[in-house]
Design an enzyme around this catalytic site. Structure first.
Site, PDB file in Angstrom:
ATOM      1  N   ASP A 237       0.974  -1.152   0.001  1.00  0.00           N
ATOM      2  CA  ASP A 237      -0.087  -0.044  -0.065  1.00  0.00           C
ATOM      3  C   ASP A 237       1.076   1.242  -0.003  1.00  0.00           C
ATOM      4  O   ASP A 237       2.238   1.175   0.295  1.00  0.00           O
ATOM      5  CB  ASP A 237      -0.870   0.051   1.167  1.00  0.00           C
ATOM      6  CG  ASP A 237      -2.281   0.764   0.937  1.00  0.00           C
ATOM      7  OD1 ASP A 237      -2.079   1.981   0.063  1.00  0.00           O
ATOM      8  OD2 ASP A 237      -3.143   0.716   1.500  1.00  0.00           O
TER       9      ASP A 237
HETATM   10  C1  BGC Z   1      -5.176   3.185   0.251  1.00  0.00           C
HETATM   11  C2  BGC Z   1      -5.110   2.696  -1.142  1.00  0.00           C
HETATM   12  C3  BGC Z   1      -4.922   3.048  -2.323  1.00  0.00           C
HETATM   13  C4  BGC Z   1      -3.697   3.895  -2.297  1.00  0.00           C
HETATM   14  C5  BGC Z   1      -3.306   4.562  -3.733  1.00  0.00           C
HETATM   15  C6  BGC Z   1      -3.948   4.241   0.026  1.00  0.00           C
HETATM   16  O1  BGC Z   1      -3.795   5.312   1.103  1.00  0.00           O
HETATM   17  O2  BGC Z   1      -4.960   2.660   1.277  1.00  0.00           O
HETATM   18  O3  BGC Z   1      -6.180   1.818  -1.017  1.00  0.00           O
HETATM   19  O4  BGC Z   1      -5.030   2.229  -3.394  1.00  0.00           O
HETATM   20  O5  BGC Z   1      -3.626   4.778  -1.336  1.00  0.00           O
HETATM   21  O6  BGC Z   1      -4.293   5.718  -3.579  1.00  0.00           O
END
Ligand code: BGC
Length: 741
Positions: free
Chosen positions: A280
């Site tokens: 993530d």
């Molecule tokens: C989120 C993800 C997301 C990523 C990119 C993170 O803060 O938890 O779900 O895909 O950001 O935007």
């Protein structure tokens, strides 16, 4: 020598003990090795690219390989320039393709050709209980990703809904592992059919947003295997997902993105996952440990912090073998080839096509869930209703963006009020009143995200205005619920109560109009005590995408018969939820122990005999369905067989409609605690008024196993099992018993 002998004696003892244990287990039950099932052949990776991948690998230097395993922009990771292999491109997900951002920041590029279809969010999709629709959803969103030349779609979000306050529940599917898995499998297969990789997130145990960056989750192995992991396992094995996203939290002391047990042992070894694990955004905390323990690509703001120079140095210093890096490159190339990235035959997608919009509409209209209709107010009769009071900001709000979650730049979004206006034209007067104001108390937490407390206080002037329009209207529809700022990434809600004084609004309006319909716009459970005591009619309308307004109007006026069913339990109060009753949320000192074990969602309510407000699987229709003749093909089964079930379902009312038949199972004898009932099959059928259908369903007996922690295996217990066919988890209509020999 002595040491060796002792060790030997210990081993013999261990061997003896294990044999006794295995014997005892065998005499009462049958162990099954569910984890050996191969990736479904027609899904997942095609082996034909493997020789090509090997030959490319031989051409790469360490630096080139390192270049491929970290982000070199917000949503790109490196390709191989000298071979003409472009960067790998990513997009959020999961409910529409994110607008184009600057390469190195979260700022939008403000382009005029990157608007897309906004698809209904996760719980709405799950509320359809329709796996054909989740496949179509996947294909449609995959198409849009492809049109925007994205290789990896950051979705679906599949975390189990453990508590209704989790800020991201609206992105997820369900509290039940089977419903979540079946919806996820359709979505993933659909996306990947369009030559785009699904990225299943957030693996794993990111079931709360509160302290998600650091919270250390402890969950017993049985609950892990039976409740939290099945959806990922189905994603890897049944859907052949190409990529997974490692979540922010820790599990048993280690961050997930460096968690050997979750990434290597379970995902890659047990389930045979051959795709990539992406962190993530900003969830990587180490170099050597993360590289060795299964993370393949570091993504996020400072990506490259661990998987760039530091990793190259670690390889040169012999701390990480080059084979480990090669394995990551193989996985990346496998995804690239299987998405036909460098192939002229790659599907050319399309954004906002009529087909995609139709999918958004179909999902929205099938998701709308009629919770209560005791006075038969719905469907509205356009001949009789001359005036409607439409009350509440949610009638005019849009839900494609908001809060801290990735938003969608929707080409258009029909608001609930617009849908209503379009439906009635000039035949019926619509009086709109705002009713409440979306306001927050913002607390700067010093980080990137401030904390936003929804203001609970009513606005008396707006309520007075609403009362006036309600007085002069035949019916009052209150558009209540949450917004995308209330349900959001990073924070959990503090209460299930409607924000902004909406309960007071509902009370005031119902004092002057006896025909009040409460439409709840939310992605998660809300406290409905007030609404329920004051209104005869409650509809859950979700965050329902570009076509939300059209879909809701069609349901309210009976052009579409509602067929959504709740994918989670709506409790009377928050404290009734297992995690809260056990004081096992949000944890203490950055640790949370899921001490309710396997009793998540309705499993908790039914086993502990707690009355929910609206139970899992509940959803009414404008027609009635009768169930009869639940039959199984046999009475006695062996553990490797399937139970074939037949049930007669008849539409006994005047509307054509769709019904989701739910099959729950409970072993009547067990050596371990079992939930009062567990969903083991479901099927949605369409029936014309008066039509009868013999519905067939199957249960693989291996799915009745429990996870035996000591034996580290799935075990099917012999004995009688109760099979229940219901229209919801608490409306069981037919019961039979089978034996497993
Ligand atoms: C989120 C993800 C997301 C990523 C990119 C993170 O803060 O938890 O779900 O895909 O950001 O935007």
């Amino acid at each position: 020598m002595i040491k060796k002998n002792r060790e030997f004696a210990w081993r013999i003892n261990l061997h003896f003990l294990t044999s006794v244990l295995v014997f005892v287990l065998y005499s009462a039950c049958v162990p099954v090795h569910q984890d050996e099932s191969p990736i479904a052949k027609e899904y997942g990776f095609d082996d034909k690219y493997e020789p090509k991948i090997d030959s490319i690998l031989e051409l790469l230097t360490l630096e080139e390989k390192i270049h491929m395993i970290h982000g070199n922009g917000m949503f790109v990771s490196g390709g191989i320039e000298k071979l003409g292999i472009p960067d790998l491109t990513y997009t959020d997900g999961p409910t529409g393709i994110r607008e184009e951002l600057e390469r190195h920041s979260w700022d939008p590029l403000n382009m005029d050709n990157d608007s897309v279809t906004f698809f209904p969010t996760g719980t709405a999709l799950a509320a359809t209980w329709n796996t054909d629709l989740s496949l179509r959803y996947g294909k449609a969103i995959g198409n849009e990703a492809n049109a925007r030349r994205k290789d990896i779609l950051l979705g679906p979000g599949v975390n189990i809904i453990r508590t209704p306050v989790c800020g991201r529940n609206f992105e997820y599917f369900s509290e039940d592992p089977l419903l979540a898995s079946d919806i996820a499998v359709g979505y993933i297969r659909g996306v990947q059919e369009r030559d785009v990789a699904a990225c299943v997130k957030h693996y794993a145990l990111n079931n709360q947003e509160y302290q998600r960056w650091i919270i250390d989750v402890e969950v017993d192995e049985r609950a892990l295997r039976e409740i939290y992991l099945p959806v990922y396992k189905s994603a890897a094995i049944d859907a052949g997902a190409y990529s997974f996203m490692g979540s922010y939290n820790k599990f048993r002391g280690d961050y997930v993105c460096e968690n050997d047990y979750l990434l290597n042992r379970i995902l890659k070894d047990e389930w045979g996952f051959k795709g990539i694990v992406v962190s993530d955004w900003g969830a990587t905390h180490s170099t050597v440990k993360a590289a060795k323990n299964g993370l393949d690509i570091e993504m996020g703001g400072k990506s490259g912090q661990h998987f760039f120079a530091l990793l190259a140095d670690s390889v040169r210093a012999g701390l990480v073998s080059e084979q480990i890096i090669d394995d990551k490159i193989r996985r990346i190339l496998r995804v690239m080839f299987n998405c036909k990235k460098m192939d002229s035959t790659r599907i050319q997608g399309q954004t906002n096509s009529p087909e995609n919009i139709q999918v958004a509409y179909d999902v929205a209209s099938e998701s709308i869930t009629l919770l209560k209709n005791t006075k038969g107010l719905l469907p509205l009769n356009s001949q009789e209703i001359k005036s409607i009071a439409a009350i509440g900001e949610n009638a005019v709000n849009r839900y494609a963006k908001g809060g801290f979650t990735a938003g969608v730049k929707a080409r258009y979004e029909v608001s609930l009020l617009e849908g209503l206006q379009k439906k009635v034209g000039d035949k019926t007067a619509i009086h709109y009143a705002r009713g409440y104001k979306e306001e927050f108390v913002v607390v700067d937490t010093g980080g990137r995200w401030p904390y936003m407390y929804p203001d609970p206080d009513p606005d008396e002037a707006l309520i007075r205005e609403a009362v006036e329009v309600a007085k002069k209207s035949d019916v009052a529809i209150i558009f209540a619920g949450n917004t995308r700022n209330v349900e959001t990434e990073v924070v959990d809600r503090e209460t299930l109560k409607f924000p902004f004084g909406q309960d007071e609004l509902i009370r005031a309006v119902s004092e002057v109009n006896t025909k009040v319909i409460v439409v709840v716009v939310a992605g998660a459970a809300c406290d409905l005590r007030y609404a329920d005591s004051l209104s005869s009619t409650i509809v859950y309308a979700w965050f329902n995408g570009s076509e939300a307004g059209n879909a809701l109007a069609d349901v309210l006026f009976g052009d579409v018969n509602p067929s959504g069913k709740l994918p989670f339990t709506i409790p009377v109060k928050l404290e009734d939820i297992g995690a809260h009753a056990m004081e096992a949320y949000p944890g203490k000192n950055f640790k949370v122990n899921y001490s309710e074990g396997i009793l998540v969602g309705y499993r908790w309510f039914d086993t502990r005999n707690i009355e929910p407000k609206y139970c899992f699987g509940h959803g009414l229709s404008y027609t009635t369905f009768e169930y009869s003749n639940l039959e199984t093909d046999k009475v006695n089964y062996l553990s490797d067989q399937d139970i074939i079930l037949h049930l007669m379902v008849e539409n006994t009312g005047n509307f054509p409609g769709k019904e989701t038949v739910q099959i729950y199972v409970k072993p009547l004898e067990s050596s371990v605690e079992r939930a009062e009932k567990e969903l083991k099959a479901f099927r949605k059928v369409a029936l014309k008024a008066g039509e009868k259908q013999k519905v067939k369903m199957e249960i693989d007996i291996r799915d009745l196993a429990y996870y035996n922690v000591a034996g580290k295996q799935w075990v099917i217990e012999r004995g009688p099992y109760k099979i229940m066919a219901g229209s919801s988890s608490r409306d069981i209509r037919e019961v039979t018993v089978v034996n497993i020999k």
